[in-house]
Write a protein that holds these residues in place. Structure first.
Motif, mmCIF file in Angstrom:
data_model
loop_
_atom_site.group_PDB
_atom_site.id
_atom_site.type_symbol
_atom_site.label_atom_id
_atom_site.label_comp_id
_atom_site.label_asym_id
_atom_site.label_seq_id
_atom_site.Cartn_x
_atom_site.Cartn_y
_atom_site.Cartn_z
ATOM 1 N N ILE A 1 34.379 -32.818 60.516
ATOM 2 C CA ILE A 1 34.644 -33.084 59.097
ATOM 3 C C ILE A 1 33.367 -32.943 58.288
ATOM 4 C CG2 ILE A 1 35.346 -34.834 57.410
ATOM 5 C CD1 ILE A 1 37.243 -35.957 59.496
ATOM 6 N N ASN A 2 32.276 -33.544 58.799
ATOM 7 C CA ASN A 2 31.012 -33.483 58.065
ATOM 8 C C ASN A 2 30.518 -32.051 57.897
ATOM 9 O OD1 ASN A 2 30.714 -36.189 57.527
ATOM 10 N ND2 ASN A 2 29.793 -36.591 59.532
ATOM 11 N N ARG A 3 30.675 -31.271 58.948
ATOM 12 C CA ARG A 3 30.254 -29.876 58.876
ATOM 13 C C ARG A 3 31.041 -29.129 57.800
ATOM 14 N NH1 ARG A 3 27.836 -26.582 62.438
ATOM 15 N NH2 ARG A 3 28.040 -28.068 64.106
ATOM 16 N N GLU A 4 32.366 -29.337 57.820
ATOM 17 C CA GLU A 4 33.197 -28.631 56.832
ATOM 18 C C GLU A 4 32.895 -29.091 55.420
ATOM 19 O OE1 GLU A 4 37.325 -28.317 57.678
ATOM 20 O OE2 GLU A 4 36.995 -27.569 59.720
ATOM 21 N N LYS A 5 32.608 -30.384 55.279
ATOM 22 C CA LYS A 5 32.276 -30.907 53.948
ATOM 23 C C LYS A 5 30.995 -30.265 53.420
ATOM 24 C CE LYS A 5 34.272 -35.523 53.533
ATOM 25 N NZ LYS A 5 33.934 -36.948 53.617
ATOM 26 N N LEU A 6 29.980 -30.160 54.307
ATOM 27 C CA LEU A 6 28.710 -29.570 53.890
ATOM 28 C C LEU A 6 28.930 -28.124 53.438
ATOM 29 C CD1 LEU A 6 25.636 -29.808 53.633
ATOM 30 C CD2 LEU A 6 25.441 -29.073 56.000
ATOM 31 N N GLU A 7 29.789 -27.446 54.199
ATOM 32 C CA GLU A 7 30.070 -26.065 53.860
ATOM 33 C C GLU A 7 30.749 -25.952 52.495
ATOM 34 O OE1 GLU A 7 31.559 -24.453 57.545
ATOM 35 O OE2 GLU A 7 31.629 -22.450 56.643
ATOM 36 N N ALA A 8 31.583 -26.955 52.170
ATOM 37 C CA ALA A 8 32.340 -26.910 50.924
ATOM 38 C C ALA A 8 31.554 -27.457 49.738
ATOM 39 C CB ALA A 8 33.640 -27.703 51.088
ATOM 40 N N SER A 9 30.410 -28.087 50.024
ATOM 41 C CA SER A 9 29.646 -28.709 48.930
ATOM 42 C C SER A 9 28.946 -27.647 48.092
ATOM 43 C CB SER A 9 28.608 -29.656 49.515
ATOM 44 O OG SER A 9 27.610 -28.899 50.172
ATOM 45 N N TYR A 10 28.378 -28.104 46.962
ATOM 46 C CA TYR A 10 27.637 -27.165 46.101
ATOM 47 C C TYR A 10 26.493 -26.531 46.873
ATOM 48 C CZ TYR A 10 30.154 -29.029 42.091
ATOM 49 O OH TYR A 10 31.126 -29.379 41.214
ATOM 50 N N ALA A 11 25.798 -27.354 47.668
ATOM 51 C CA ALA A 11 24.674 -26.826 48.446
ATOM 52 C C ALA A 11 25.174 -25.748 49.406
ATOM 53 C CB ALA A 11 23.990 -27.939 49.219
ATOM 54 N N GLY A 12 26.305 -26.034 50.043
ATOM 55 C CA GLY A 12 26.877 -25.080 50.979
ATOM 56 C C GLY A 12 27.250 -23.777 50.305
ATOM 57 N N ILE A 13 27.837 -23.893 49.114
ATOM 58 C CA ILE A 13 28.237 -22.690 48.379
ATOM 59 C C ILE A 13 27.023 -21.831 48.061
ATOM 60 C CG2 ILE A 13 29.186 -21.879 46.171
ATOM 61 C CD1 ILE A 13 30.999 -24.446 46.320
ATOM 62 N N MET A 14 25.949 -22.529 47.656
ATOM 63 C CA MET A 14 24.708 -21.815 47.343
ATOM 64 C C MET A 14 24.178 -21.082 48.585
ATOM 65 S SD MET A 14 21.353 -23.645 45.784
ATOM 66 C CE MET A 14 20.859 -24.437 47.304
ATOM 67 N N GLY A 15 24.157 -21.787 49.698
ATOM 68 C CA GLY A 15 23.670 -21.196 50.948
ATOM 69 C C GLY A 15 24.533 -20.018 51.373
ATOM 70 N N LYS A 16 25.841 -20.200 51.261
ATOM 71 C CA LYS A 16 26.780 -19.127 51.647
ATOM 72 C C LYS A 16 26.568 -17.887 50.796
ATOM 73 C CE LYS A 16 29.638 -20.806 54.790
ATOM 74 N NZ LYS A 16 29.860 -20.138 56.071
ATOM 75 N N PHE A 17 26.272 -18.153 49.483
ATOM 76 C CA PHE A 17 26.057 -17.047 48.563
ATOM 77 C C PHE A 17 24.858 -16.213 49.008
ATOM 78 C CE2 PHE A 17 23.870 -15.432 44.743
ATOM 79 C CZ PHE A 17 24.872 -14.613 44.244
ATOM 80 N N LEU A 18 23.836 -16.912 49.514
ATOM 81 C CA LEU A 18 22.605 -16.229 49.935
ATOM 82 C C LEU A 18 22.740 -15.561 51.302
ATOM 83 C CD1 LEU A 18 19.479 -18.441 49.147
ATOM 84 C CD2 LEU A 18 19.913 -16.101 48.413
ATOM 85 N N GLU A 19 23.687 -16.040 52.101
ATOM 86 C CA GLU A 19 23.742 -15.647 53.505
ATOM 87 C C GLU A 19 23.651 -14.139 53.754
ATOM 88 O OE1 GLU A 19 26.979 -17.301 55.802
ATOM 89 O OE2 GLU A 19 25.546 -17.888 57.344
ATOM 90 N N PRO A 20 24.400 -13.314 53.005
ATOM 91 C CA PRO A 20 24.308 -11.866 53.287
ATOM 92 C C PRO A 20 22.890 -11.317 53.114
ATOM 93 C CG PRO A 20 26.096 -12.339 51.744
ATOM 94 C CD PRO A 20 25.365 -13.617 51.946
ATOM 95 N N ALA A 21 22.178 -11.850 52.115
ATOM 96 C CA ALA A 21 20.833 -11.333 51.845
ATOM 97 C C ALA A 21 19.848 -11.735 52.935
ATOM 98 C CB ALA A 21 20.339 -11.834 50.484
ATOM 99 N N ILE A 22 20.036 -12.917 53.501
ATOM 100 C CA ILE A 22 19.055 -13.392 54.478
ATOM 101 C C ILE A 22 19.493 -13.142 55.919
ATOM 102 C CG2 ILE A 22 18.028 -15.124 52.937
ATOM 103 C CD1 ILE A 22 19.748 -17.210 54.245
ATOM 104 N N ALA A 23 20.717 -12.633 56.087
ATOM 105 C CA ALA A 23 21.209 -12.367 57.442
ATOM 106 C C ALA A 23 20.296 -11.426 58.242
ATOM 107 C CB ALA A 23 22.632 -11.830 57.389
ATOM 108 N N PRO A 24 19.694 -10.380 57.617
ATOM 109 C CA PRO A 24 18.820 -9.500 58.401
ATOM 110 C C PRO A 24 17.642 -10.242 59.039
ATOM 111 C CG PRO A 24 19.270 -8.527 56.258
ATOM 112 C CD PRO A 24 19.860 -9.896 56.240
ATOM 113 N N MET A 25 17.271 -11.383 58.474
ATOM 114 C CA MET A 25 16.167 -12.147 59.050
ATOM 115 C C MET A 25 16.681 -13.118 60.103
ATOM 116 S SD MET A 25 13.781 -12.975 55.722
ATOM 117 C CE MET A 25 15.033 -13.620 54.630
ATOM 118 N N GLY A 26 18.009 -13.166 60.287
ATOM 119 C CA GLY A 26 18.598 -14.041 61.287
ATOM 120 C C GLY A 26 18.899 -15.434 60.770
#
Lengths: 694, 73
Positions: A556-581
């Motif tokens: 539950i906590n993991r899913e909540k973090l993913e759904a939070s504003y912080a999570g949304i921000m991180g998810k938004f960045l994910e494609p750009a930073i994926a090449p760095m792993g």
């Protein structure tokens, strides 16, 4: 500071290496700060102490200079301050600190300041060293000849400091000797300035011609000085300097005796330290020892702090009622703060060793032995001091580049100094290295962790040199490069001064970094605890029918973090930073550590701190066990960790550095270029590392 | 001869400083005509060098030492 109106305001000045900073530290103790003087770009070091009559005495420590004809930015700062156009500073007394073993040269600046008309006090510092060189000075006679009060102090012990405090409170002599005779052809200019600044002495008016800033504030155009001055500028300063030396020699002939017996070990030490081969080996050896001891010695206090924070957090959680406030405090602020607190010992130990290198006089030897090498990279031997101090913090180091006379070399030094791994990177490396090796693992006789950390420093240094080379080819050479500097006698450090310096640096760091981290942690806590619309409710609804076990809570906590504003921000960045792993959680940390890299650790702590959990496992262990949701392998594996470390080596991530570069270069152009090139280098190198290794 | 031509251990007295823009800087460091100068150390290919004057050690580059005219003593 209270009643600053009635404060006695004194200025400390003198040649470089005269022991001025030591005296400043001994006078003011921990009562010091580096502050921005409103309206000017002067970085003053000020402090205060109580005079015996109860008055508050405010001390301003100026950068060391050899004369009032500045060749570099720090000399300009000192002399503009003393010229004091339009009374922007109050100067009640100038305390001139002189190295007794070379009075002739030290008195040159002394006579110049006396001619400005400031009341003065002369401190004959390093009297013990002068004595060992067979020099004896009749202080009383010198006092009569110059018309100023004199105090004698030693370099090694604190003898003379309390006497100095007494003399500072005394009124200066009514008559002070002057040394300047005005050359005929500059009279018109001098009277012109005096017409505007009635109380200016002729010399003070004369010296204005060498100070563009002062000229501008007087309403002169620095470009259109009278032709008789422009044409003869170097002739005028040369003859002024020679005349002053004549007066000084005439005074010293009756005051100073030199028995010629020299007991000086400096030359013997330098036979090794400046040796074309051993010199370099010793330098590398010293650096290596310093870093090994930084990591080794700091291990103990760091463990105490880490355990203390866990204890305090548990204590607060049980003591305080469950509320949003408690959550902010324990999961936000405390988690974030522990990130900074834990690396304060390392920073202080590093500053301690750098302080010793500076105080003993070794630092200028490093400039000497590296000058030739540095020249190949478009730098100067003097660049070494900012670069090495950059391993502690880039901000004072960038300001230290002011003593580089050549503007191009100074600019390149400023641009590459932030690549040196500063102490704020330590906690990041520290956390990341702990994923790679056990703390007590050794390679040969050395601590593996220490070796890994050292290689990160090496990587930063190589990066700095390579980028310097790049800038050398891009930037045009305008003026001659110079390298003329004094190699002061070796001396044992004044421990009190070194310790005070270390403490105040640790203090500065804790408070300036602490403020940012607390703020960012609170914002981050909100961003991770709340999400848009009803996302959180949906997650909870999804699991209401299932029995609540620990593993379900974790999901539950993991899913909540993913759904939070912080999570949304991180998810938004994910494609750009994926090449760095990097995943989205690291993405959140990259964003929050944009302003200050050390926030990375705090952010990780906040992200990985789990509410309502009795488990006091440290954040580090929790991260270590993080599993990649798709591959099922550990998320923080070797390629990701190394890629992250490389990213933090090259990325700028320090808003204070940006600000100081803007100030030092006088505009936005260079800090923006610096931010761009460093971020680009970080992205490229990290991607390279990750793609190669995975 | 020039200061840059001296070997470590050799001493000389300063005759003059010949530079339009650097002479003041050199004078301010205490390198004055008439003073005795002793070359203490020289780095790789003799550049930079460390000289002793009036009990102080000053480091300077070969190119700067070339500006200082000395008289072997």
């Amino acid at each position: 500071m209270n009643n600053t109106e009635n404060s006695w305001r004194i200025v400390l000045t003198g040649n470089p290496n005269c022991g001025k900073s030591s005296i400043f530290n001994l006078l003011t103790g921990l009562n010091q700060k580096i502050s921005n003087h409103p309206g000017t770009t002067i970085e003053k070091k000020t402090g205060s102490f109580k005079l015996s009559d109860g008055r508050n005495c405010v001390v301003t420590d100026l950068p060391g200079t050899y004369s009032l004809y500045p060749k570099s930015e720090d000399e300009a700062v000192a002399s503009e301050y003393l010229l004091n156009i339009k009374h922007s500073n109050t100067i009640d007394l100038v305390v001139f600190v002189a190295d007794s073993s070379n009075l002739e040269r030290n008195l040159l600046l002394f006579t110049q300041i006396a001619d400005l008309g400031h009341p003065m006090l002369l401190v004959l510092n390093m009297a013990d060293i002068a004595q060992s060189k067979g020099i004896s000075i009749d202080a009383e006679k010198l006092s009569e000849e110059t018309g100023v009060l004199i105090c004698t102090t030693n370099a090694l012990n604190n003898k003379g400091i309390s006497k100095l405090k007494e003399i500072i409170a005394k009124p200066a002599f009514a008559f002070q000797r002057t040394y300047f005779s005005i050359p005929e052809n500059v009279m018109p200019f001098v009277s012109n300035v005096q017409h505007m600044q009635k109380e200016f002495t002729p010399y003070r008016a004369f010296v204005c011609a060498w100070h563009p800033k002062s000229l501008t504030s007087l309403g002169f155009n620095p470009e259109s000085l009278p032709i008789e001055i422009v044409k003869q500028k170097s002739k005028l300063t040369e003859s002024d300097t020679l005349k002053r030396y004549e007066s000084i020699n005439q005074i010293l002939s009756t005051v100073q005796k030199n028995s010629g017996i020299i007991k000086n070990i400096t030359h013997k030490i330098d036979q090794v330290m400046l040796h074309p081969i051993y010199g370099y080996l010793l330098f590398l050896g010293i650096l290596f020892l310093v870093f090994q001891s930084v990591f080794f010695l700091a291990e103990f206090p760091m463990n105490w702090i880490e355990n203390g924070v866990v204890f305090a957090n548990n204590f607060l959680t049980t003591l305080l009622p469950e509320s949003i406030f408690t959550s902010i405090l324990t999961e936000g602020v405390m988690a974030g703060l522990s990130g900074v607190l834990v690396f304060v010992p390392q920073i202080m130990i590093l500053f301690f060793f750098l302080g010793i290198m500076e105080e003993t006089g070794y630092m200028s030897r490093v400039s000497y032995i590296t000058d030739k090498l540095m020249r190949q990279f478009g730098l100067n031997g003097k660049s070494v001091i900012p670069l090495i101090s950059g391993m502690a913090c880039a901000i004072p180091s960038i300001m230290a580049a002011r003593n580089i006379e050549n503007q191009r070399e100074r600019l390149i030094t400023i641009l590459v100094t932030p690549l040196m791994s500063c102490s704020a990177r330590l906690p990041v490396y520290n956390l990341l290295v702990s994923f790679l090796v056990e703390p007590n693992h050794t390679t040969g006789i050395f601590n593996t962790k220490g070796l890994l950390m050292m290689s990160m420093y090496l990587l930063g240094t190589i990066g700095a040199l390579l980028f310097a080379l790049l800038f050398k080819f891009i930037l045009k050479k305008k003026e001659k490069s110079i390298f003329i500097m004094e190699l002061p006698d070796y001396k044992l450090p004044r421990w009190k001064s070194v310790l005070l310096n270390t403490l105040s640096k640790g203090n500065d760091f804790l408070f300036s970094a602490g403020k940012v981290i607390v703020l960012v942690s609170i914002i981050l806590w909100f961003m991770k605890s709340f999400g848009p619309s009803d996302r959180f409710e949906k997650i909870e609804a999804k699991y209401t029918s299932i029995k609540q076990t620990d593993s379900i809570t974790a999901i539950i906590n993991r899913e909540k973090l993913e759904a939070s504003y912080a999570g949304i921000m991180g998810k938004f960045l994910e494609p750009a930073i994926a090449p760095m792993g990097f995943d989205w959680k690291i993405g959140i940390s990259l964003v929050t550590s944009f302003a200050a890299r050390e926030v990375f650790v705090g952010t990780m702590a906040t992200i990985y701190s789990v509410p309502n959990e009795d488990d006091s496992r440290k954040i580090r262990e929790r991260m270590q066990n993080e599993i990649h949701p798709i591959t099922g392998k550990k998320l923080y594996n070797i390629p990701v960790v190394l890629s992250l470390m490389v990213f933090y080596t090259f990325a700028m991530q320090c808003i204070s550095t940006f600000a100081v570069v803007k100030k030092e270069t006088g505009g936005l152009k260079w800090p923006v270029i610096q931010l761009l090139y460093m971020t680009f280098a970080a992205y490229l190198c990290s991607t390279f590392v990750y793609q190669i290794l995975s | 001869m020039k200061l840059s031509e001296l070997k470590p251990g050799q001493s000389a007295s300063v005759v003059s400083v010949n530079s339009a823009d650097l002479s003041v800087k050199i004078l301010e460091m205490g390198i004055l005509p008439g003073k005795k100068i002793l070359v203490r150390h020289r780095s790789f290919f003799g550049d930079p060098l460390a000289i002793e004057i009036q009990g102080s050690v000053i480091a300077l580059r070969k190119s700067e030492a070339e500006l200082i005219e000395v008289h072997l003593s």
